[in-house]
Motif scaffolding. Structure first.
Motif, mmCIF file in Angstrom:
data_model
loop_
_atom_site.group_PDB
_atom_site.id
_atom_site.type_symbol
_atom_site.label_atom_id
_atom_site.label_comp_id
_atom_site.label_asym_id
_atom_site.label_seq_id
_atom_site.Cartn_x
_atom_site.Cartn_y
_atom_site.Cartn_z
ATOM 1 N N ILE A 22 -5.988 -19.331 29.851
ATOM 2 C CA ILE A 22 -7.384 -18.645 29.962
ATOM 3 C C ILE A 22 -7.899 -19.054 31.313
ATOM 4 O O ILE A 22 -7.831 -19.978 31.708
ATOM 5 N N LYS A 23 -8.209 -17.877 31.969
ATOM 6 C CA LYS A 23 -8.762 -18.123 33.326
ATOM 7 C C LYS A 23 -10.318 -18.071 33.137
ATOM 8 O O LYS A 23 -10.545 -17.205 32.585
ATOM 9 N N ILE A 24 -10.934 -18.966 33.849
ATOM 10 C CA ILE A 24 -12.310 -18.876 33.639
ATOM 11 C C ILE A 24 -12.856 -18.677 35.139
ATOM 12 O O ILE A 24 -12.351 -19.186 36.116
ATOM 13 N N ARG A 25 -13.980 -18.219 35.267
ATOM 14 C CA ARG A 25 -14.524 -18.260 36.722
ATOM 15 C C ARG A 25 -16.081 -18.717 36.634
ATOM 16 O O ARG A 25 -16.690 -18.636 35.772
ATOM 17 N N ILE A 49 -12.486 -29.246 29.187
ATOM 18 C CA ILE A 49 -12.661 -28.048 28.817
ATOM 19 C C ILE A 49 -12.220 -27.806 27.221
ATOM 20 O O ILE A 49 -12.893 -27.167 26.598
ATOM 21 N N LYS A 50 -11.076 -28.169 26.986
ATOM 22 C CA LYS A 50 -10.419 -28.129 25.609
ATOM 23 C C LYS A 50 -11.400 -28.892 24.731
ATOM 24 O O LYS A 50 -11.661 -28.335 23.519
ATOM 25 N N ARG A 51 -11.687 -30.073 25.074
ATOM 26 C CA ARG A 51 -12.657 -30.683 24.153
ATOM 27 C C ARG A 51 -14.057 -30.045 23.991
ATOM 28 O O ARG A 51 -14.508 -30.060 22.926
#
Length: 63
Positions: A22-25, A49-51
């Motif tokens: 998953i790419k986030i900006r 981020i996963k947590r």
């Protein structure tokens, strides 16, 4: 230690078969803030981020 091309290929194949990406900006400067926060909690950015996602999903399912 040098990583061989075969090892790189095997790792890429493993990642492709076992993980989604998953790419986030984020706005300029936020990446450094996120990294600093994760570091201060002894986590990688990915772990943080996963947590955060997991906690939000768990919280939303309880309400």
């Amino acid at each position: 230690m040098t990583i061989s091309k075969a090892q790189m290929k095997a790792t890429a194949k493993y990642m492709k078969n076992n993980y989604d990406e998953i790419k986030i900006r984020v706005p300029k400067g936020d990446k450094a803030l996120i990294k600093a926060y994760a570091d201060s909690n002894g986590e990688s950015v990915n772990e943080f981020i996963k947590r955060a996602i997991s906690e939000a999903m768990h919280k939303d399912n309880q309400t």
